[in-house]
Design a protein around this motif. Sequence first.
Motif, mmCIF file in Angstrom:
data_model
loop_
_atom_site.group_PDB
_atom_site.id
_atom_site.type_symbol
_atom_site.label_atom_id
_atom_site.label_comp_id
_atom_site.label_asym_id
_atom_site.label_seq_id
_atom_site.Cartn_x
_atom_site.Cartn_y
_atom_site.Cartn_z
ATOM 1 N N ARG A 1 9.370 61.663 67.152
ATOM 2 C CA ARG A 1 9.916 61.189 67.854
ATOM 3 C C ARG A 1 10.789 62.004 69.333
ATOM 4 N NH1 ARG A 1 9.696 56.991 64.742
ATOM 5 N NH2 ARG A 1 11.092 57.258 63.566
ATOM 6 N N PRO A 2 10.442 62.795 69.723
ATOM 7 C CA PRO A 2 11.560 63.841 70.388
ATOM 8 C C PRO A 2 12.211 63.743 71.687
ATOM 9 C CG PRO A 2 8.585 64.693 70.714
ATOM 10 C CD PRO A 2 8.815 63.371 69.507
ATOM 11 N N SER A 3 12.806 63.388 71.854
ATOM 12 C CA SER A 3 14.098 63.020 73.089
ATOM 13 C C SER A 3 13.793 61.699 73.181
ATOM 14 C CB SER A 3 13.076 63.653 74.522
ATOM 15 O OG SER A 3 13.513 64.905 74.150
ATOM 16 N N GLY A 4 13.153 60.723 71.896
ATOM 17 C CA GLY A 4 12.874 59.436 72.399
ATOM 18 C C GLY A 4 11.802 58.927 72.140
ATOM 19 N N THR A 5 10.693 59.971 72.501
ATOM 20 C CA THR A 5 9.254 58.920 72.605
ATOM 21 C C THR A 5 8.351 59.534 71.790
ATOM 22 O OG1 THR A 5 9.985 59.688 75.102
ATOM 23 C CG2 THR A 5 7.840 59.975 74.665
ATOM 24 N N GLY A 6 7.646 58.515 71.269
ATOM 25 C CA GLY A 6 6.974 58.716 70.045
ATOM 26 C C GLY A 6 5.401 60.028 70.460
ATOM 27 N N GLN A 7 5.176 60.727 69.659
ATOM 28 C CA GLN A 7 4.165 61.412 70.063
ATOM 29 C C GLN A 7 3.632 61.636 68.276
ATOM 30 O OE1 GLN A 7 4.380 66.419 71.315
ATOM 31 N NE2 GLN A 7 5.200 64.482 71.659
ATOM 32 N N SER A 8 2.308 62.107 68.747
ATOM 33 C CA SER A 8 1.446 62.358 67.472
ATOM 34 C C SER A 8 2.004 63.391 66.967
ATOM 35 C CB SER A 8 0.180 63.167 68.002
ATOM 36 O OG SER A 8 -0.752 61.555 68.033
ATOM 37 N N LEU A 9 2.303 64.042 65.883
ATOM 38 C CA LEU A 9 2.270 64.570 64.642
ATOM 39 C C LEU A 9 2.677 65.703 64.628
ATOM 40 C CD1 LEU A 9 5.378 66.467 63.805
ATOM 41 C CD2 LEU A 9 4.328 65.008 61.202
ATOM 42 N N TYR A 10 0.467 65.864 64.483
ATOM 43 C CA TYR A 10 -0.481 66.616 64.246
ATOM 44 C C TYR A 10 -1.305 66.801 65.667
ATOM 45 C CZ TYR A 10 1.655 66.201 59.773
ATOM 46 O OH TYR A 10 2.506 66.464 58.933
ATOM 47 N N ALA A 11 -0.790 67.026 67.009
ATOM 48 C CA ALA A 11 -1.880 67.052 68.103
ATOM 49 C C ALA A 11 -3.389 68.140 67.470
ATOM 50 C CB ALA A 11 -1.276 67.406 68.880
ATOM 51 N N SER A 12 -4.149 66.955 67.804
ATOM 52 C CA SER A 12 -5.325 67.732 67.322
ATOM 53 C C SER A 12 -5.525 68.821 68.537
ATOM 54 C CB SER A 12 -6.911 66.738 67.730
ATOM 55 O OG SER A 12 -6.371 66.054 68.838
ATOM 56 N N ASN A 13 -4.660 69.428 69.821
ATOM 57 C CA ASN A 13 -5.393 70.492 70.562
ATOM 58 C C ASN A 13 -4.678 71.436 70.123
ATOM 59 O OD1 ASN A 13 -2.555 69.891 70.889
ATOM 60 N ND2 ASN A 13 -2.915 69.635 73.455
ATOM 61 N N GLY A 14 -3.156 71.332 68.712
ATOM 62 C CA GLY A 14 -2.333 72.670 68.320
ATOM 63 C C GLY A 14 -1.913 72.648 68.799
ATOM 64 N N SER A 15 -1.420 72.100 70.337
ATOM 65 C CA SER A 15 0.384 71.874 70.796
ATOM 66 C C SER A 15 1.468 72.301 69.921
ATOM 67 C CB SER A 15 0.246 71.076 71.782
ATOM 68 O OG SER A 15 0.488 69.940 71.220
ATOM 69 N N ASN A 16 1.442 71.524 68.613
ATOM 70 C CA ASN A 16 2.536 71.601 67.901
ATOM 71 C C ASN A 16 2.626 73.099 66.702
ATOM 72 O OD1 ASN A 16 3.230 69.289 68.948
ATOM 73 N ND2 ASN A 16 2.744 68.302 68.033
ATOM 74 N N ARG A 17 1.095 73.716 66.850
ATOM 75 C CA ARG A 17 1.460 75.006 66.192
ATOM 76 C C ARG A 17 1.317 74.075 64.329
ATOM 77 N NH1 ARG A 17 0.301 79.582 69.354
ATOM 78 N NH2 ARG A 17 1.352 79.169 71.094
ATOM 79 N N ASN A 18 0.817 73.063 64.540
ATOM 80 C CA ASN A 18 0.757 72.666 62.881
ATOM 81 C C ASN A 18 -0.536 72.404 62.580
ATOM 82 O OD1 ASN A 18 0.996 70.237 64.032
ATOM 83 N ND2 ASN A 18 2.605 69.304 63.545
ATOM 84 N N TYR A 19 -1.623 72.377 63.257
ATOM 85 C CA TYR A 19 -2.875 71.667 63.558
ATOM 86 C C TYR A 19 -4.070 72.714 63.157
ATOM 87 C CZ TYR A 19 -6.941 68.854 64.089
ATOM 88 O OH TYR A 19 -8.250 68.099 63.657
ATOM 89 N N ILE A 20 -5.020 72.841 62.009
ATOM 90 C CA ILE A 20 -6.087 73.393 61.678
ATOM 91 C C ILE A 20 -7.599 72.452 61.927
ATOM 92 C CG2 ILE A 20 -7.227 74.890 59.879
ATOM 93 C CD1 ILE A 20 -4.642 75.819 59.391
ATOM 94 N N GLY A 21 -8.163 72.692 62.379
ATOM 95 C CA GLY A 21 -9.467 71.459 62.386
ATOM 96 C C GLY A 21 -9.961 71.470 64.193
ATOM 97 N N SER A 22 -10.870 70.693 64.253
ATOM 98 C CA SER A 22 -11.668 71.058 64.813
ATOM 99 C C SER A 22 -10.472 70.212 66.203
ATOM 100 C CB SER A 22 -12.985 70.299 64.735
ATOM 101 O OG SER A 22 -13.867 70.417 66.301
ATOM 102 N N GLY A 23 -11.553 71.030 67.583
ATOM 103 C CA GLY A 23 -10.508 70.628 68.330
ATOM 104 C C GLY A 23 -9.170 71.468 68.821
ATOM 105 N N ASN A 24 -9.201 72.269 68.378
ATOM 106 C CA ASN A 24 -7.742 73.351 68.249
ATOM 107 C C ASN A 24 -7.590 74.419 69.733
ATOM 108 O OD1 ASN A 24 -5.259 74.954 68.165
ATOM 109 N ND2 ASN A 24 -5.026 75.246 65.832
#
Length: 404
Positions: free
Chosen positions: A216-239
């Motif tokens: 919950r960065p700055s109080g707003t919840g979001q997916s931790l392992y964003a499938s588009n890879g924007s959080n730099r913590n995801y390996i998989g389809s859609g990155n």
Amino acid sequence: MRGSSVQTLIESHGPAGFYHKIVELLNEKKLTPDDFSYHELADACGVLPRLRSLNESQPLDDLLDVPGAVNTLLRESNPGASAHLFQVVTGELIGRKVIEGYEDDAGFIGDRLVNAIPSRLRNAKIAGFRALGGPTEVAEGHPYEESSFAEKFVTSLESKQGRILSINEELIAFDQTGEIHRRAMALGYYLRQERERTIVRAVTDADASGGQFVYRPSGTGQSLYASNGSNRNYIGSGNTTSSAFNAAVPLTSWTDIEKALHYRATEVKDDRVDGQSRPIVAPARQILVSEKLRGTARSIVQSTEVQVNTSSSETRFANPVHNLLEVLSSPFLDEQGGSAASHWYLGDFRRQFIWTEIWPVQTFLQRTEGPASFDRDVVLRVKARYFGGVSAVDTAYVTKVTGA
């Protein structure tokens, strides 16, 4: 302790002295709750014939936390001292069995995934800073450049969890102390299991699709392992952020771990506000897998030797990832269903996830004079609870690798 010795101790020490002696012997491990019989304790306190007619003068869950309150309650001049003694000692013994069940951590991995932090506030802001720029070359006689930084924060989210266990009159009247203790331990065990499930589902971000976010960065919840890879913590389809890592990597050999480590070395970078982002030195310490992958993961990490066969040769060499990672597994990954059992997670979990503990596990004993006492012959009610929750304080330290 048998009934005669209990009664003798009560007579020689008085109710308050007896209670403190029991606590002392329990703390010194000279006695355990299993050494007592609730039937004989009730008999020695003179309350066995009137278990259901005992009057509750004050809730013990509040009372036992007040300095000197036990001594006042058990003062011999108090006409209800014997009845109160049975209640106070019973609460002490059952509470210890609940805690014993809770502390049976065989098979649990939750505490290796989170860093527990005591807190007095819920939904608190957990502050941090963006990475500082690195040093720059300073020419002779020239001033040093100022480093700038920006604040960032995430918010925590906690919940209260608990259960109540009712003790029926028959369990005491028919001297079923063992059954009372079994139920008390089960209450503690299942409370611990619920905490474990909460932690595992949180670190895998299993409930993000339902709007329950661990990050919950700055109080707003979001997916931790964003499938588009924007959080730099995801390996998989859609990155789409890291195109070289946009396909699933089933965990089958040491080369799959090497690929994940390569991703972390090249794609996971700091968030400095001045200068160019650089890789983060954040060694992976653990690999988290489902029970389905437990054997595979252990074989990969714990094997001392690797064998590579080709059509014309066989090569053996030392395992490059031997004991590099601690293998952790949980059925709560398999429980998520679908392809979740094929996913695996790599990193330093305790550096990324915290458990904010507002209340540690607590136990309370309550006398009951309400409808449950009349309808179901309930003599005692035991409540166990905790108040806490999991939060991700960053995204860089754990990587999700989709296996299918």
